[in-house]
Write an enzyme that holds these catalytic residues in place. Structure first.
Site, PDB file in Angstrom:
ATOM      1  N   GLU A  29       0.973  -1.113  -0.085  1.00  0.00           N
ATOM      2  CA  GLU A  29       0.098   0.046   0.028  1.00  0.00           C
ATOM      3  C   GLU A  29       0.906   1.347  -0.053  1.00  0.00           C
ATOM      4  OE1 GLU A  29      -2.027   0.147   3.736  1.00  0.00           O
ATOM      5  OE2 GLU A  29      -3.554   1.739   3.069  1.00  0.00           O
ATOM      6  N   LYS A  60      -9.725   2.395  -1.637  1.00  0.00           N
ATOM      7  CA  LYS A  60      -9.987   2.081  -0.187  1.00  0.00           C
ATOM      8  C   LYS A  60     -11.307   2.518   0.615  1.00  0.00           C
ATOM      9  CE  LYS A  60      -7.125   1.226   4.174  1.00  0.00           C
ATOM     10  NZ  LYS A  60      -5.837   1.344   4.683  1.00  0.00           N
ATOM     11  N   CYS A  94      -5.405  -3.115   2.527  1.00  0.00           N
ATOM     12  CA  CYS A  94      -5.085  -3.326   4.054  1.00  0.00           C
ATOM     13  C   CYS A  94      -6.470  -3.422   4.806  1.00  0.00           C
ATOM     14  CB  CYS A  94      -4.195  -1.995   4.517  1.00  0.00           C
ATOM     15  SG  CYS A  94      -3.367  -2.368   5.921  1.00  0.00           S
TER      16      CYS A  94
END
Ligand code: ACM
Length: 267
Positions: free
Chosen positions: A38, A108, A141
């Site tokens: 990331e 995200k 993540c």
């Protein structure tokens, strides 16, 4: 299919150096799919939204171009997250690049801790991309802690979940084993290593990048500090077998009529 991760420690704010390092690590590597960490080009611990805005890029930006070119140079599909700027919003955006093009983009959805103060939550649906007949799902993540993320990707047909990460909590590598078992998918979690001390904080990233198979086997796992690339051979079609026993199917046995509360009003 040859897949794997590049675990390394990006240097905060040094896109040029981070790109040179990634290109060096990948030089001569033969693979079909490689997942980077990331925010691999910028680092993670931004002082403020103002600072993030200065690093974030639109689609013509340096990291977009690098990832496209890297996919062309290596012949591998590359998955990574970068800071994307859209007007005054910054997204933590995951790209899948192949043959010099962006094939899929995901922003995200579940922001972690301070990210909530500087990034805008993702506004695109979870996405699965067909790559030469192999279905690749994207998440970033902290999406891991919401089982819905991996489940939706599995329902959309993902065989391999690509999961660029900057993990600081210790649980994720273990949790991803469960995500793989409950959905019958492969997952490539690529974490970074090293420490960032900025904004009066210090974060140590836990490494432990891994490739996990649909029955939960850890096919390869890095340690907490090492930098480097690991590529292994997998058969993505193993993710098409959703039978747990002869009578139990991971997807078809769901009793969705009892699951309404999942998407209902809170608590
Ligand atoms: C994280 O979502 N970077 C922990």
């Amino acid at each position: 299919m040859r897949v794997g991760y590049l675990q390394f420690g990006p240097l905060f704010g040094s896109k040029k150096e981070n790109h040179e390092r990634v290109a060096d690590f990948l030089s001569g590597v033969k693979a079909h799919l490689i997942v980077l960490p990331e925010l691999y080009s910028t680092g993670y611990l931004f002082e403020s939204k103002q600072e993030l805005l200065g690093f974030a890029e639109d689609e013509g930006g340096e990291s977009f171009n690098f990832l496209k070119q890297l996919s062309r140079d290596t012949g591998a599909a590359i998955v990574a997250s970068i800071a994307e700027r859209v007007g005054e919003d910054c997204y933590n955006t995951c790209l899948l690049c192949s043959e010099g093009e962006i094939k899929a983009k995901y922003r995200k959805i579940h922001l972690f801790d301070r990210e909530k103060e500087i990034f805008t939550p993702g506004n695109l649906p979870f996405t699965v991309c067909d790559l030469d007949g192999v279905r690749i799902g994207l998440m970033v993540c902290f999406d891991w802690i919401f089982p819905e993320s991996a489940r939706i990707l599995a329902l959309k047909g993902a065989q391999i979940i690509c999961h660029p990460s900057n993990l600081v909590l210790p649980y994720c590598p273990r949790a991803m084993i469960t995500r793989c078992i409950e959905n019958g998918v492969f997952a490539i979690t690529t974490n970074r290593v090293g420490t960032e001390a900025r904004a009066g904080l210090e974060l140590k990233f836990i490494g432990l990048s891994q490739v996990v198979a649909p029955r939960g086997d850890i096919l390869v796992r890095a340690d907490e500090e090492e930098e480097g690339i690991r590529i292994i051979d997998i058969d993505p079609s193993l993710a098409d077998d959703k039978m747990v026993t002869q009578r139990n199917h991971l997807i078809e046995d769901r009793r969705v009529e009892f699951y309404g509360d999942l998407c209902g009003p809170d608590r």
